[in-house]
Design an enzyme around this catalytic site. Structure first.
Site, mmCIF file in Angstrom:
data_model
loop_
_atom_site.group_PDB
_atom_site.id
_atom_site.type_symbol
_atom_site.label_atom_id
_atom_site.label_comp_id
_atom_site.label_asym_id
_atom_site.label_seq_id
_atom_site.Cartn_x
_atom_site.Cartn_y
_atom_site.Cartn_z
ATOM 1 N N TYR A 1 0.815 -1.219 0.000
ATOM 2 C CA TYR A 1 0.000 0.000 0.000
ATOM 3 C C TYR A 1 0.850 1.271 0.000
ATOM 4 O O TYR A 1 1.720 1.453 0.845
ATOM 5 C CB TYR A 1 -0.960 0.036 1.197
HETATM 6 N N1 LIG Z 1 -6.845 -7.909 0.409
HETATM 7 C C1 LIG Z 1 -7.021 -7.142 -0.646
HETATM 8 O O1 LIG Z 1 -6.679 -7.510 -1.784
HETATM 9 C C2 LIG Z 1 -7.649 -5.805 -0.482
HETATM 10 C C3 LIG Z 1 -8.070 -5.084 -1.619
HETATM 11 C C4 LIG Z 1 -8.660 -3.837 -1.426
HETATM 12 C C5 LIG Z 1 -8.796 -3.323 -0.148
HETATM 13 N N2 LIG Z 1 -8.342 -4.007 0.928
HETATM 14 C C6 LIG Z 1 -8.457 -3.451 2.304
HETATM 15 O O2 LIG Z 1 -9.795 -3.014 2.498
HETATM 16 C C7 LIG Z 1 -9.794 -1.646 2.885
HETATM 17 C C8 LIG Z 1 -11.059 -0.990 2.386
HETATM 18 O O3 LIG Z 1 -11.110 -1.128 0.967
HETATM 19 P P1 LIG Z 1 -11.719 0.039 0.097
HETATM 20 O O4 LIG Z 1 -11.010 1.306 0.398
HETATM 21 O O5 LIG Z 1 -11.760 -0.440 -1.290
HETATM 22 O O6 LIG Z 1 -13.192 0.093 0.753
HETATM 23 P P2 LIG Z 1 -14.561 0.723 0.220
HETATM 24 O O7 LIG Z 1 -15.314 1.029 1.447
HETATM 25 O O8 LIG Z 1 -15.188 -0.156 -0.785
HETATM 26 O O9 LIG Z 1 -14.127 2.068 -0.529
HETATM 27 C C9 LIG Z 1 -13.606 3.131 0.206
HETATM 28 C C10 LIG Z 1 -13.590 4.370 -0.667
HETATM 29 O O10 LIG Z 1 -14.923 4.748 -1.006
HETATM 30 C C11 LIG Z 1 -15.100 6.158 -0.849
HETATM 31 N N3 LIG Z 1 -15.970 6.322 0.312
HETATM 32 C C12 LIG Z 1 -15.909 5.665 1.509
HETATM 33 N N4 LIG Z 1 -16.900 6.022 2.331
HETATM 34 C C13 LIG Z 1 -17.646 6.901 1.648
HETATM 35 C C14 LIG Z 1 -18.828 7.619 1.994
HETATM 36 N N5 LIG Z 1 -19.408 7.460 3.175
HETATM 37 N N6 LIG Z 1 -19.353 8.454 1.053
HETATM 38 C C15 LIG Z 1 -18.765 8.612 -0.146
HETATM 39 N N7 LIG Z 1 -17.634 7.966 -0.515
HETATM 40 C C16 LIG Z 1 -17.077 7.105 0.371
HETATM 41 C C17 LIG Z 1 -13.685 6.717 -0.625
HETATM 42 O O11 LIG Z 1 -13.034 6.883 -1.883
HETATM 43 P P3 LIG Z 1 -13.111 8.216 -2.761
HETATM 44 O O12 LIG Z 1 -13.104 9.398 -1.827
HETATM 45 O O13 LIG Z 1 -11.924 8.136 -3.641
HETATM 46 O O14 LIG Z 1 -14.377 8.104 -3.523
HETATM 47 C C18 LIG Z 1 -13.000 5.556 0.071
HETATM 48 O O15 LIG Z 1 -11.602 5.594 -0.035
HETATM 49 C C19 LIG Z 1 -8.490 -1.099 2.316
HETATM 50 O O16 LIG Z 1 -8.052 0.077 2.968
HETATM 51 C C20 LIG Z 1 -7.560 -2.246 2.556
HETATM 52 O O17 LIG Z 1 -7.125 -2.242 3.911
HETATM 53 C C21 LIG Z 1 -7.796 -5.251 0.784
#
Ligand SMILES: NC(=O)c1ccc[n+]([C@@H]2O[C@H](COP(=O)([O-])OP(=O)(O)OC[C@H]3O[C@@H](n4cnc5c(N)ncnc54)[C@H](OP(=O)(O)O)[C@@H]3O)[C@@H](O)[C@H]2O)c1
Length: 374
Positions: A57
Site C-alpha cells: 500500500y
Molecule cells: N486484500 C485485498 O486484496 C484488499 C483489496 C482492497 C482493499 N483491501 C483493504 O480493504 C480496505 C477498504 O477497501 P476500500 O477502500 O476499497 O473500501 P470501500 O469502502 O469499498 O471504498 C472506500 C472508498 O470509497 C469512498 N468512500 C468511503 N466512504 C464513503 C462515503 N461514506 N461516502 C462517499 N464515498 C465514500 C472513498 O473513496 P473516494 O473518496 O476516492 O471516492 C473511500 O476511499 C483497504 O483500505 C484495505 O485495507 C484489501
C-alpha cells in the site's frame, strides 16, 4: 464499537476495521498524512482496534504512517495490526515477491521495520502466486508465530481449494491455523458466497470483507452512463481504465443494485454507505468489514453503520436485488435437486450450534437457511 473473536482464534477485533490502503497519496486516490492521522484518531476515538495494511500500500507509506500513529497514540497493546505480503518489492527479482519462504521472511522484516513494532498481530498472504505449495506457506507462517514475530495468520485472494488445503495442513500438522480469509465482499460482489462463506464458518476463519462499498460505488455518488460515460468524483473515476478488476465497478448491473440500495436507504432514513456496510456486516461468516475513507466526513458516515438494524424484509430486498446467477455446480445444491437426494422427505436444518450450509441463504431457495450470523 463492539468486538468479535476472529474465526476460532481468541483475538478480539472490531466489527469495523480501518483500512489503510488510502493512507498516503502516492497512488493518486488516497489521503495526505494529516487527513490519514485524523482518520486514525477518529476511528480510535470511536473505539476501533483493528487496522489493516499491506507492504504494497502506497509503496510502504501506509505501514509507516500506521506505525507512527499507533506509536504517537501509545496504543500498541490495544491495536490489532494486520498487514500483508505477496506483491513484488524489487522489479527483476522474482524472489522479492510471491509466497515462497524466501520472500515471506524478507517481507516480514520490512513490514516490522516500517510499522516500528516487533510483532504483527495478523500476517496475511495477499494474493495467490499460483505456484507456492500451501505446505510451504503454512510451515513458514508457523515458524514466524513460534519466533514471536507474528501472532495469527490469514489468507487473501486465494482459491477456496487452496485455503481449504492450507487449513487442513495446519490442522493435521499442528501449525498455526488460518484465522481469517480477507476477501472482496459487497452488494456488488458476492462471488465468495459459493465457496468461502461455508469454508470460513466450517473451518474457523473469520471473513474480513474488503471493499464493502465497492470502492465507493455503494455510497451512491456515481451516476450511470450518459453519452460521456459514468460520472462522479472519486477513486472509480481516477482509476478508470487501470485494468485492476477491483476498480471495474461502473456498469449497468451495479447501477441497478445501487438503485435498490437507494430505495432501501431512503426508507430507513440512512445513508446508502451505512446501509451497504450494515448489510455486509450482518451476512453469514463476516467477522469484520474493512472501511476505507479519503475524508473524515466519509469515515464519520461509515462509523454509523452499526447503529441500526435493517428490518428483515428490507434486508431480503437488498439480498435478492444483488443476487447473481446460480452457476454450476452450485445450481445442483438448490431445493429441486436436493429433493431428489432426500427422496422428497423433509430434512430440516441441524439443531442450533451445528454447521449448516449458508449457500442459497436469503435468496429465497431455503437450502440450509440459518440465522446464525456469527
Ligand atoms: N486484500 C485485498 O486484496 C484488499 C483489496 C482492497 C482493499 N483491501 C483493504 O480493504 C480496505 C477498504 O477497501 P476500500 O477502500 O476499497 O473500501 P470501500 O469502502 O469499498 O471504498 C472506500 C472508498 O470509497 C469512498 N468512500 C468511503 N466512504 C464513503 C462515503 N461514506 N461516502 C462517499 N464515498 C465514500 C472513498 O473513496 P473516494 O473518496 O476516492 O471516492 C473511500 O476511499 C483497504 O483500505 C484495505 O485495507 C484489501
Amino acid at each position: 464499537m463492539n468486538y468479535y473473536t476472529l474465526g476460532d482464534s481468541g483475538l478480539r477485533v472490531s466489527r469495523l476495521a480501518l483500512g489503510t490502503m488510502t493512507f498516503g497519496d502516492d497512488w493518486g486516490w488516497g489521503a495526505d498524512e494529516s487527513t490519514s492521522r485524523a482518520l486514525f484518531d477518529r476511528y480510535v476515538e470511536a473505539g476501533g482496534n483493528f487496522f489493516d495494511s499491506a507492504d504494497l500500500y502506497t509503496n510502504g507509506r501506509s505501514e509507516e504512517m500506521l506505525g507512527a500513529f499507533i506509536r504517537d497514540a501509545g496504543i500498541r497493546d490495544q491495536a490489532v495490526i494486520a498487514t500483508k505480503f505477496s506483491y513484488n518489492a524489487e522489479p527483476g527479482n522474482p524472489n522479492a515477491g510471491g509466497n515462497g519462504r524466501k520472500n515471506i521472511l524478507r517481507a516480514v522484516e520490512g513490514s516490522l521495520q516500517r510499522l516500528g513494532t516487533d510483532y504483527i498481530d495478523l500476517y496475511i498472504l495477499h494474493s495467490w502466486d499460483r505456484f507456492t505449495p500451501a505446505e510451504e506457506v503454512m510451515r513458514t507462517f508457523d515458524d514466524l508465530v513460534r519466533a514471536g514475530k507474528v501472532r495469527h495468520v490469514g489468507l487473501s485472494n486465494v482459491p477456496a481449494w487452496y485455503a481449504a488445503e492450507a487449513q487442513a495442513i495446519a490442522r493435521f500438522r499442528g501449525y498455526e491455523p488460518v484465522s481469517t480469509l480477507q476477501l472482496e465482499y459487497s452488494l456488488a460482489e458476492r462471488g465468495i458466497e459459493n465457496e468461502f462463506v461455508d469454508l470460513a464458518t466450517q473451518r474457523g476463519a473469520g471473513i474480513m470483507a474488503w471493499s464493502p462499498l465497492a470502492s465507493g460505488l455503494l455510497s451512491g455518488k456515481y451516476r450511470s452512463s450518459d453519452a460521456s460515460g459514468p460520472s462522479g468524483e472519486g477513486r472509480l473515476i481516477t482509476t478508470a481504465g487501470s485494468g485492476n478488476p477491483a476498480f471495474e465497478k461502473l456498469n449497468e448491473r451495479n447501477f441497478r443494485i445501487v438503485a435498490a440500495l437507494e430505495s432501501v436507504a431512503r426508507q430507513l432514513g440512512r445513508s446508502m454507505a451505512q446501509v451497504a456496510l450494515n448489510w455486509v456486516i450482518n451476512r453469514p461468516g463476516i467477522a469484520s468489514a474493512l472501511v476505507g475513507a479519503t475524508k473524515l466526513s466519509q469515515l464519520e458516515d461509515n462509523l454509523g453503520a452499526l447503529e441500526f438494524q435493517i428490518p428483515e424484509e428490507l434486508f431480503q430486498e437488498l439480498t435478492v436485488a444483488s443476487a447473481g446467477e446460480a452457476t454450476y455446480p452450485y445450481s445442483f445444491f438448490g431445493p429441486e435437486l436436493q429433493g431428489m437426494i432426500t427422496g422428497g422427505a423433509t430434512v430440516g436444518d441441524k439443531p442450533g450450534g451445528y454447521y449448516t450450509s449458508h449457500l442459497f441463504e436469503g435468496a429465497g431457495a431455503g437450502v440450509g437457511a440459518s440465522d446464525d450470523n456469527d
